[in-house]
Design an enzyme around this catalytic site. Structure first.
Site, PDB file in Angstrom:
ATOM      1  N   GLY A  46      58.252  36.392  56.617  1.00  0.00           N
ATOM      2  CA  GLY A  46      59.194  37.198  55.611  1.00  0.00           C
ATOM      3  C   GLY A  46      58.907  38.741  56.008  1.00  0.00           C
ATOM      4  O   GLY A  46      57.929  39.087  56.397  1.00  0.00           O
ATOM      5  N   GLN A  51      59.325  47.683  54.845  1.00  0.00           N
ATOM      6  CA  GLN A  51      58.010  47.609  55.452  1.00  0.00           C
ATOM      7  C   GLN A  51      58.143  48.267  56.916  1.00  0.00           C
ATOM      8  O   GLN A  51      57.350  48.567  57.600  1.00  0.00           O
ATOM      9  CB  GLN A  51      57.645  46.008  55.707  1.00  0.00           C
ATOM     10  CG  GLN A  51      57.260  45.419  54.638  1.00  0.00           C
ATOM     11  CD  GLN A  51      56.973  44.083  54.644  1.00  0.00           C
ATOM     12  OE1 GLN A  51      57.885  43.222  54.688  1.00  0.00           O
ATOM     13  NE2 GLN A  51      55.566  43.828  55.074  1.00  0.00           N
ATOM     14  N   CYS A  91      50.346  39.439  54.424  1.00  0.00           N
ATOM     15  CA  CYS A  91      51.752  40.426  54.427  1.00  0.00           C
ATOM     16  C   CYS A  91      51.374  41.286  55.941  1.00  0.00           C
ATOM     17  O   CYS A  91      50.397  41.725  56.133  1.00  0.00           O
ATOM     18  CB  CYS A  91      51.576  41.594  53.391  1.00  0.00           C
ATOM     19  SG  CYS A  91      52.831  42.752  53.147  1.00  0.00           S
ATOM     20  N   LEU A  92      52.520  41.324  56.617  1.00  0.00           N
ATOM     21  CA  LEU A  92      52.453  42.367  57.830  1.00  0.00           C
ATOM     22  C   LEU A  92      52.086  43.575  57.591  1.00  0.00           C
ATOM     23  O   LEU A  92      51.478  44.121  58.453  1.00  0.00           O
ATOM     24  CB  LEU A  92      53.773  41.983  58.314  1.00  0.00           C
ATOM     25  CG  LEU A  92      53.954  40.822  59.378  1.00  0.00           C
ATOM     26  CD1 LEU A  92      55.530  40.744  59.798  1.00  0.00           C
ATOM     27  CD2 LEU A  92      52.985  40.983  60.791  1.00  0.00           C
ATOM     28  N   HIS A 133      57.806  37.485  47.195  1.00  0.00           N
ATOM     29  CA  HIS A 133      56.821  38.578  47.896  1.00  0.00           C
ATOM     30  C   HIS A 133      57.827  39.826  48.599  1.00  0.00           C
ATOM     31  O   HIS A 133      57.696  40.821  48.334  1.00  0.00           O
ATOM     32  CB  HIS A 133      56.168  37.850  48.890  1.00  0.00           C
ATOM     33  CG  HIS A 133      55.221  38.774  49.867  1.00  0.00           C
ATOM     34  ND1 HIS A 133      53.785  38.603  49.503  1.00  0.00           N
ATOM     35  CD2 HIS A 133      55.584  39.664  50.656  1.00  0.00           C
ATOM     36  CE1 HIS A 133      53.434  39.469  50.622  1.00  0.00           C
ATOM     37  NE2 HIS A 133      54.419  40.100  51.205  1.00  0.00           N
ATOM     38  N   GLU A 134      59.016  39.133  49.126  1.00  0.00           N
ATOM     39  CA  GLU A 134      59.864  40.234  49.692  1.00  0.00           C
ATOM     40  C   GLU A 134      60.321  41.079  48.771  1.00  0.00           C
ATOM     41  O   GLU A 134      60.565  42.188  49.207  1.00  0.00           O
ATOM     42  CB  GLU A 134      60.612  39.547  50.636  1.00  0.00           C
ATOM     43  CG  GLU A 134      59.965  38.623  52.101  1.00  0.00           C
ATOM     44  CD  GLU A 134      58.801  39.438  52.831  1.00  0.00           C
ATOM     45  OE1 GLU A 134      58.789  40.707  52.565  1.00  0.00           O
ATOM     46  OE2 GLU A 134      57.966  38.886  52.969  1.00  0.00           O
ATOM     47  N   HIS A 137      58.484  44.031  47.776  1.00  0.00           N
ATOM     48  CA  HIS A 137      58.502  45.211  48.558  1.00  0.00           C
ATOM     49  C   HIS A 137      59.673  45.967  48.419  1.00  0.00           C
ATOM     50  O   HIS A 137      59.552  47.337  48.447  1.00  0.00           O
ATOM     51  CB  HIS A 137      58.692  44.441  50.181  1.00  0.00           C
ATOM     52  CG  HIS A 137      57.588  44.293  50.741  1.00  0.00           C
ATOM     53  ND1 HIS A 137      56.351  45.202  50.810  1.00  0.00           N
ATOM     54  CD2 HIS A 137      57.130  42.934  51.198  1.00  0.00           C
ATOM     55  CE1 HIS A 137      55.282  44.260  51.609  1.00  0.00           C
ATOM     56  NE2 HIS A 137      55.663  42.978  51.815  1.00  0.00           N
TER      57      HIS A 137
HETATM   58  C1  QAP Z   1      54.762  36.882  52.966  1.00  0.00           C
HETATM   59  O1  QAP Z   1      53.909  37.589  55.040  1.00  0.00           O
HETATM   60  C2  QAP Z   1      54.289  35.785  52.661  1.00  0.00           C
HETATM   61  O2  QAP Z   1      47.783  39.372  58.219  1.00  0.00           O
HETATM   62  C3  QAP Z   1      55.279  37.072  54.404  1.00  0.00           C
HETATM   63  O3  QAP Z   1      47.563  39.471  60.785  1.00  0.00           O
HETATM   64  C4  QAP Z   1      52.881  35.360  53.319  1.00  0.00           C
HETATM   65  O4  QAP Z   1      54.656  36.920  57.077  1.00  0.00           O
HETATM   66  C5  QAP Z   1      54.489  34.901  51.569  1.00  0.00           C
HETATM   67  C6  QAP Z   1      50.981  38.152  58.918  1.00  0.00           C
HETATM   68  C7  QAP Z   1      52.303  34.195  52.863  1.00  0.00           C
HETATM   69  C8  QAP Z   1      53.811  33.825  51.331  1.00  0.00           C
HETATM   70  C9  QAP Z   1      52.858  33.409  52.010  1.00  0.00           C
HETATM   71  C10 QAP Z   1      50.032  38.540  58.343  1.00  0.00           C
HETATM   72  C11 QAP Z   1      50.845  38.310  60.358  1.00  0.00           C
HETATM   73  C12 QAP Z   1      52.208  37.593  58.309  1.00  0.00           C
HETATM   74  C13 QAP Z   1      48.751  38.995  58.981  1.00  0.00           C
HETATM   75  C14 QAP Z   1      53.734  37.220  56.613  1.00  0.00           C
HETATM   76  C15 QAP Z   1      48.760  38.983  60.207  1.00  0.00           C
HETATM   77  C16 QAP Z   1      49.767  38.760  61.183  1.00  0.00           C
HETATM   78  C17 QAP Z   1      52.521  37.676  57.077  1.00  0.00           C
HETATM   79 CO    CO Z   2      54.567  41.406  52.767  1.00  0.00          CO
END
Ligand code: QAP
Ligand code: CO
Length: 178
Positions: A46, A51, A91-92, A133-134, A137
């Site tokens: 997401g 972001q 989270c990215l 989550h999004e 943001h």
């Molecule tokens: C939100 O997050 C989410 O730490 C989206 O080094 C995440 O895509 C909702 C990511 C989990 C529910 C469950 C994170 C990539 C990506 C990192 C993501 C990383 C590289 C996170």
């Molecule tokens: Co995020």
């Protein structure tokens, strides 16, 4: 299509309240494509416009295994939420950190699609978490806000120390009180 740079916590620009999109035009469709490309490249499930420092109410998600079920939401509104679930979130904008967060289990979201057409989607499980989550943001909220202040401060310190793409002092200069 183009990759966009993702802001990292504790950058205060992540605290911006995004503005509703008035017209779903080619600029918005370009933004959607860039968000998807940036998300897939990470890889992530997401990404919200906030972001990438665009403060418009646009987000994308794809929780499918084969990365072939993209959803784009313009002006999303969670119309109904019920039940609870707890999952590890990342989270990215908070790279390298994952912590459990409690969210609604089942939601219905209303939004516009990339053609500007209104739709609603019901979601459960991971997809529901990801949309919540999004949507956060777009209101300047991050998953770390649900953690204890001790955990949040620890994450903040470590990310400021790493800051691979920007010197520590500019990261500090942009960091808000949170
Ligand atoms: C939100 O997050 C989410 O730490 C989206 O080094 C995440 O895509 C909702 C990511 C989990 C529910 C469950 C994170 C990539 C990506 C990192 C993501 C990383 C590289 C996170
Ligand atoms: Co995020």
């Amino acid at each position: 299509m183009a990759l966009r740079r993702v802001l990292h916590y504790p950058d205060s620009r992540l605290r911006t309240q995004a503005k509703p999109v008035e017209t779903v035009d080619d600029d918005i469709r370009q933004l959607i494509d860039d968000l998807l490309e940036t998300m897939y490249e990470a890889p992530g499930i997401g990404l919200a416009a906030t972001q990438v420092n665009v403060h418009k109410r646009v987000l994308v998600v794809d929780v499918s295994e084969n990365h072939d079920q993209p959803h784009a939401f313009v002006n999303p509104v969670i119309e109904f939420a019920e039940g609870t679930q707890q999952r590890e979130e990342g989270c990215l904008s908070v790279p390298g950190f994952y912590e459990p967060v409690e969210r609604a289990e089942h939601i219905r979201v209303a939004a516009l699609d990339r053609a500007g057409k209104a739709f609603t989607l019901e979601a459960q499980g991971l997809l529901a978490v990801c949309i919540q989550h999004e949507c956060d943001h777009l209101d300047g909220k991050l998953f770390v806000d649900y953690l204890s202040s001790l955990k949040r401060q620890r994450i903040k310190k470590r990310l400021l120390k790493q800051s691979p793409d920007s010197p520590r002092r500019s990261a500090l200069a942009r960091a808000g009180p949170g």
